[in-house]
Design an enzyme around this catalytic site. Structure first.
Site, PDB file in Angstrom:
ATOM      1  N   CYS A 131     -47.669   6.277   6.452  1.00  0.00           N
ATOM      2  CA  CYS A 131     -49.087   6.562   6.744  1.00  0.00           C
ATOM      3  C   CYS A 131     -49.972   5.315   6.688  1.00  0.00           C
ATOM      4  CB  CYS A 131     -49.610   7.635   5.796  1.00  0.00           C
ATOM      5  SG  CYS A 131     -49.057   7.447   4.095  1.00  0.00           S
ATOM      6  N   HIS A 245     -56.789   7.953   3.848  1.00  0.00           N
ATOM      7  CA  HIS A 245     -56.501   6.645   3.249  1.00  0.00           C
ATOM      8  C   HIS A 245     -57.523   5.615   3.742  1.00  0.00           C
ATOM      9  CE1 HIS A 245     -52.899   8.317   1.757  1.00  0.00           C
ATOM     10  NE2 HIS A 245     -51.983   7.666   2.453  1.00  0.00           N
TER      11      HIS A 245
HETATM   12  N1  LIG Z   1     -48.210  13.271   3.056  1.00  0.00           N
HETATM   13  C1  LIG Z   1     -48.408  12.210   3.867  1.00  0.00           C
HETATM   14  O1  LIG Z   1     -49.546  11.726   4.038  1.00  0.00           O
HETATM   15  C2  LIG Z   1     -47.245  11.591   4.586  1.00  0.00           C
HETATM   16  C3  LIG Z   1     -47.499  10.572   5.498  1.00  0.00           C
HETATM   17  C4  LIG Z   1     -46.444   9.969   6.177  1.00  0.00           C
HETATM   18  C5  LIG Z   1     -45.163  10.404   5.951  1.00  0.00           C
HETATM   19  N2  LIG Z   1     -44.930  11.401   5.045  1.00  0.00           N
HETATM   20  C6  LIG Z   1     -43.549  11.841   4.863  1.00  0.00           C
HETATM   21  O2  LIG Z   1     -43.430  13.156   5.386  1.00  0.00           O
HETATM   22  C7  LIG Z   1     -42.443  13.883   4.646  1.00  0.00           C
HETATM   23  C8  LIG Z   1     -43.073  15.179   4.120  1.00  0.00           C
HETATM   24  O3  LIG Z   1     -44.124  14.847   3.246  1.00  0.00           O
HETATM   25  P1  LIG Z   1     -45.174  15.933   2.715  1.00  0.00           P
HETATM   26  O4  LIG Z   1     -46.284  15.126   2.189  1.00  0.00           O
HETATM   27  O5  LIG Z   1     -45.440  16.956   3.755  1.00  0.00           O
HETATM   28  O6  LIG Z   1     -44.361  16.606   1.501  1.00  0.00           O
HETATM   29  P2  LIG Z   1     -44.546  18.054   0.839  1.00  0.00           P
HETATM   30  O7  LIG Z   1     -45.942  18.534   0.983  1.00  0.00           O
HETATM   31  O8  LIG Z   1     -43.979  17.921  -0.517  1.00  0.00           O
HETATM   32  O9  LIG Z   1     -43.603  19.009   1.695  1.00  0.00           O
HETATM   33  C9  LIG Z   1     -42.195  18.926   1.642  1.00  0.00           C
HETATM   34  C10 LIG Z   1     -41.587  19.943   2.593  1.00  0.00           C
HETATM   35  O10 LIG Z   1     -40.176  19.755   2.583  1.00  0.00           O
HETATM   36  C11 LIG Z   1     -39.532  20.992   2.282  1.00  0.00           C
HETATM   37  N3  LIG Z   1     -38.313  20.724   1.555  1.00  0.00           N
HETATM   38  C12 LIG Z   1     -38.174  20.093   0.380  1.00  0.00           C
HETATM   39  N4  LIG Z   1     -36.849  20.039   0.025  1.00  0.00           N
HETATM   40  C13 LIG Z   1     -36.180  20.659   1.009  1.00  0.00           C
HETATM   41  C14 LIG Z   1     -34.813  20.938   1.237  1.00  0.00           C
HETATM   42  N5  LIG Z   1     -33.863  20.548   0.375  1.00  0.00           N
HETATM   43  N6  LIG Z   1     -34.465  21.598   2.359  1.00  0.00           N
HETATM   44  C15 LIG Z   1     -35.397  21.994   3.230  1.00  0.00           C
HETATM   45  N7  LIG Z   1     -36.725  21.766   3.087  1.00  0.00           N
HETATM   46  C16 LIG Z   1     -37.105  21.103   1.980  1.00  0.00           C
HETATM   47  C17 LIG Z   1     -40.553  21.755   1.456  1.00  0.00           C
HETATM   48  O11 LIG Z   1     -40.228  23.128   1.513  1.00  0.00           O
HETATM   49  P3  LIG Z   1     -40.724  24.190   0.389  1.00  0.00           P
HETATM   50  O12 LIG Z   1     -42.168  24.460   0.683  1.00  0.00           O
HETATM   51  O13 LIG Z   1     -39.866  25.380   0.639  1.00  0.00           O
HETATM   52  O14 LIG Z   1     -40.508  23.550  -0.936  1.00  0.00           O
HETATM   53  C18 LIG Z   1     -41.828  21.401   2.205  1.00  0.00           C
HETATM   54  O15 LIG Z   1     -41.943  22.177   3.381  1.00  0.00           O
HETATM   55  C19 LIG Z   1     -41.961  12.924   3.557  1.00  0.00           C
HETATM   56  O16 LIG Z   1     -40.811  12.268   4.016  1.00  0.00           O
HETATM   57  C20 LIG Z   1     -43.105  11.942   3.430  1.00  0.00           C
HETATM   58  O17 LIG Z   1     -42.689  10.686   2.923  1.00  0.00           O
HETATM   59  C21 LIG Z   1     -45.939  12.006   4.371  1.00  0.00           C
END
Ligand SMILES: NC(=O)c1ccc[n+]([C@@H]2O[C@H](COP(=O)([O-])OP(=O)(O)OC[C@H]3O[C@@H](n4cnc5c(N)ncnc54)[C@H](OP(=O)(O)O)[C@@H]3O)[C@@H](O)[C@H]2O)c1
Length: 342
Positions: A131, A245
């Site tokens: 991000c 951010h």
């Molecule tokens: N947040 C940001 O600003 C941002 C920016 C750039 C990149 N990212 C990247 O995007 C990705 C997601 O981030 P996020 O912020 O959205 O995280 P998050 O809110 O914690 O969401 C994680 C998601 O992954 C699912 N999940 C976790 N473990 C799993 C498994 N073993 N099998 C299947 N699904 C699983 C969760 O499902 P449940 O709901 O069922 O637990 C949830 O839907 C990460 O790689 C992060 O580094 C995030």
């Protein structure tokens, strides 16, 4: 083009939910949308284009056939499932850190390096950058391509939502607890409580004292801008902002630069919204950005002590610009370039 089959892994998370919303509003024709997450979310209902979709547990699906698989569930899930989806001919668009620095995997910001996706990558995987990287490269591209750079110093001010759904919940609950004088919840996913706080650590700290986020910002920017020697250093800081951010960016060029020229270059850049003097105080703030699809730049000024130095203040919605929207724009670029949907 024919309607596409699309899968979103991590659909219940902060990025996955934003992506589902943006996909609903965009013009990509969808035949079948599969929403996948962990077992905890199985059966959850999500409305999508007048239909109800049911979230399925990733580990229980047998058939991985899909045109596009967006992975938004962290690096471990991406490492295991990315190659599996790709082996079934899906184009994988991965939001995690798992493949970004793989030389065979394009790392794409469509406004900056669209040519990186002119043909189907050999592993079938395209990486979405981090991000803080996406807003940085979108803001500095017109400047660093116009003028030779001597060094870049960045300080980030990163929102709680960058740590996902849990980060948002922890900021809200911690803030409430402090205000009510009750005991605070455990700090995780942050190293210490983020409520009313700033934390100079985003990601693990390595033996040299540099965080993973700081490494990513430098390495990914070099790859996207095709400037392998770009001298960039940063301090990445988590702040008690829910979403959006901010970055203070200092660029020292080889020759003196003019503020007006910098304004002109930024004003001409598609998707960059410039806050000139007198316009909304001359700077954006993360809580009040009206166009979450854009990168917002203000406080553009030459260092009074060094005519080669330029400061910028850069703000963007990390869930949209920094993740979901960029992933969707990668999909649209892949469609236009006939990488998929033929
Ligand atoms: N947040 C940001 O600003 C941002 C920016 C750039 C990149 N990212 C990247 O995007 C990705 C997601 O981030 P996020 O912020 O959205 O995280 P998050 O809110 O914690 O969401 C994680 C998601 O992954 C699912 N999940 C976790 N473990 C799993 C498994 N073993 N099998 C299947 N699904 C699983 C969760 O499902 P449940 O709901 O069922 O637990 C949830 O839907 C990460 O790689 C992060 O580094 C995030």
């Amino acid at each position: 083009m024919r309607p596409l089959n699309i899968s979103i892994v991590g659909a219940t998370g902060a990025v996955g939910a934003e992506l589902t919303k943006l996909l609903e509003e965009c013009a990509i024709p969808v035949n079948r949308l599969r929403l996948l997450a962990s077992r905890n979310s199985a059966g959850r209902q999500v409305r999508f284009r007048d239909e109800t979709c049911f979230v399925e547990p990733l580990h229980e699906i047998g058939d991985l056939e899909t045109d596009i698989a967006f992975l938004c569930a962290g690096s471990a899930v991406s490492l295991e499932w990315g190659p599996r989806f790709a082996a079934q001919s899906a184009l994988v668009i991965d939001n995690s850190n798992a493949f970004r620095m793989n030389p065979d995997v394009p790392l794409v910001v469509p406004q900056v390096n669209p040519n990186a996706l002119s043909h189907r990558p050999r592993p079938g995987i395209v990486a979405n950058p981090n991000c803080s990287t996406i807003q940085f490269v979108r803001a500095v591209r017109p400047l660093v391509t116009a003028w030779d750079v001597r060094q870049i110093i960045v300080t980030t001010y990163q929102a709680a939502s960058g740590a996902g759904r849990m980060g948002i919940d922890k900021l809200r609950n911690g803030t409430k607890a402090v205000l009510e004088g009750s005991s605070e919840p455990p700090a995780a996913p942050f190293p210490v409580s983020l409520a009313f706080n700033v934390i100079p650590q985003v990601g693990e700290i390595d033996p040299e004292g540099v965080t993973l986020e700081e490494r990513k910002l430098a390495q990914e920017s070099r790859k996207i801008l095709a400037m392998p020697d770009l001298p960039l250093t940063s301090t990445c800081v988590r702040v008690s902002v829910e979403n959006g951010h901010s970055e203070a960016v200092y660029i020292e060029f080889e020759k003196p630069v003019g503020r007006e020229q910098a304004h002109e270059l930024l004003a001409q850049e598609a998707g960059v919204r410039l806050y000139a003097d007198g316009i909304r105080k001359g700077y954006p703030t993360p809580r009040f950005i009206a166009h979450p699809e854009d990168v917002h730049v203000g406080r553009v000024r030459v260092n009074p002590g060094n005519p080669r130095g330029l400061w910028l203040w850069v703000v963007a919605d990390n869930l949209q610009v920094g993740a979901a929207l960029n992933a969707l724009l990668i999909a649209q670029l892949a469609i236009v370039n006939r990488v998929i949907g033929k």
